[in-house]
Design a protein around this motif. Structure first.
Motif: not given
Length: 274
Positions: A24, A27-28, A31, A83, A190, A192-193, A195-196
């Motif tokens: 965390s 990445v967001h 996600a 996070s 979220h 867009g976030r 897409r890891l």
């Protein structure tokens, strides 16, 4: 056997919290939380298909769904807090408050009657968890994340413990469905976030599968142990991230954390004997 299953659940959750906390920060958190629940759904459904269920009642699935709503809430706020780098605040608040709420509800609402030795273990657990996690205080948002996560933890454990033993593991699977649906609006916001890179995505899925395994072990423990005792044993998970931090991240342990680890070990013995 119930005590061992609850402790195995604590080990799973300890590993999951440690790995999820690290991920965390890279990445967001949304996600990590959403993809984790998808991973948990796959594992829970697969496990439910393998384990024989004598009679799956609608009530069992509803209890499982309520538990899943608690899980989704807990993981959302826990990962959000982690996070922000506030592990020393979020973990103790969520763990200790979650244990306290669960035990109080188990005794006052569900009629659990732990023995004197188990009560002593419960009383030792709360300060031990606080000390293991650092016993720190921090900014308001971090405390709020911990409190909201603790409410989810209590709902998760108490609701899942109400599912009948004949329902097999389907309540856990129903819970993963509910958690995914609960988190879906946030995931859409979220998008867009989410897409890891494949490696990060796989990490999140495996972390979620580990959390689902922890819940499966807890459900089996709750069927063999007083709910209030199973909750406390399963909630000893904060000790493991501290140990992993020492072993893998070469963190230093404080005197306060050392006392907490000793207290957690003593609580484990007392609860097992009780």
């Amino acid at each position: 056997m119930g005590a061992l299953l609850a402790l195995a659940s604590a080990v799973c959750y300890g590993v999951v919290d440690f790995a999820g906390g690290l991920l965390s920060r890279r990445v967001h958190f949304a996600a990590v939380t959403f993809l984790g629940q998808l991973g948990g759904l796959v594992l829970a459904v697969g496990a439910a298909l393998l384990v024989t269920a004598d009679a799956v009642r609608p009530a069992d699935l509803l209890w499982g769904a309520l538990s899943g709503a608690g899980s989704g809430t807990a993981m959302h706020f826990l990962n959000r807090g982690l996070s922000r780098g506030a592990m020393s605040v979020v973990v103790p608040v969520s763990a200790v408050t979650g244990v306290a709420l669960s035990v109080v509800c188990g005794v006052l609402v569900l009629g659990d009657r732990p023995h004197a030795v188990a009560w002593l273990g419960i009383l030792v657990t709360v300060p031990a968890l606080w000390l293991v996690s650092g016993g720190g205080t921090g900014p308001g948002p971090a405390v709020a994340d911990g409190l909201l996560a603790s409410a989810g933890v209590a709902v998760q454990y108490l609701a899942l413990g109400q599912a009948g033993p004949g329902s097999g593991l389907w309540p856990v699977a129903a819970g993963r469905v509910a958690a995914v649906l609960l988190l879906l609006p946030g995931a859409v916001r979220h998008a867009g976030r989410l897409r890891l890179p494949p490696g990060r995505c796989a990490e999140a899925l495996v972390i979620g599968a580990g959390a689902a395994l922890g819940l499966i072990l807890y459900l089996l423990a709750a069927q063999r142990q007083l709910l209030s005792v199973a909750v406390v044993l399963a909630s000893l998970y904060p000790a493991l991230p501290v140990v992993l931090g020492l072993a893998l991240l070469h963190e230093r342990i404080t005197r306060r954390q050392a006392v907490g680890l000793i207290g957690a070990a003593a609580a484990t013995v007392l609860l097992t004997l009780g």
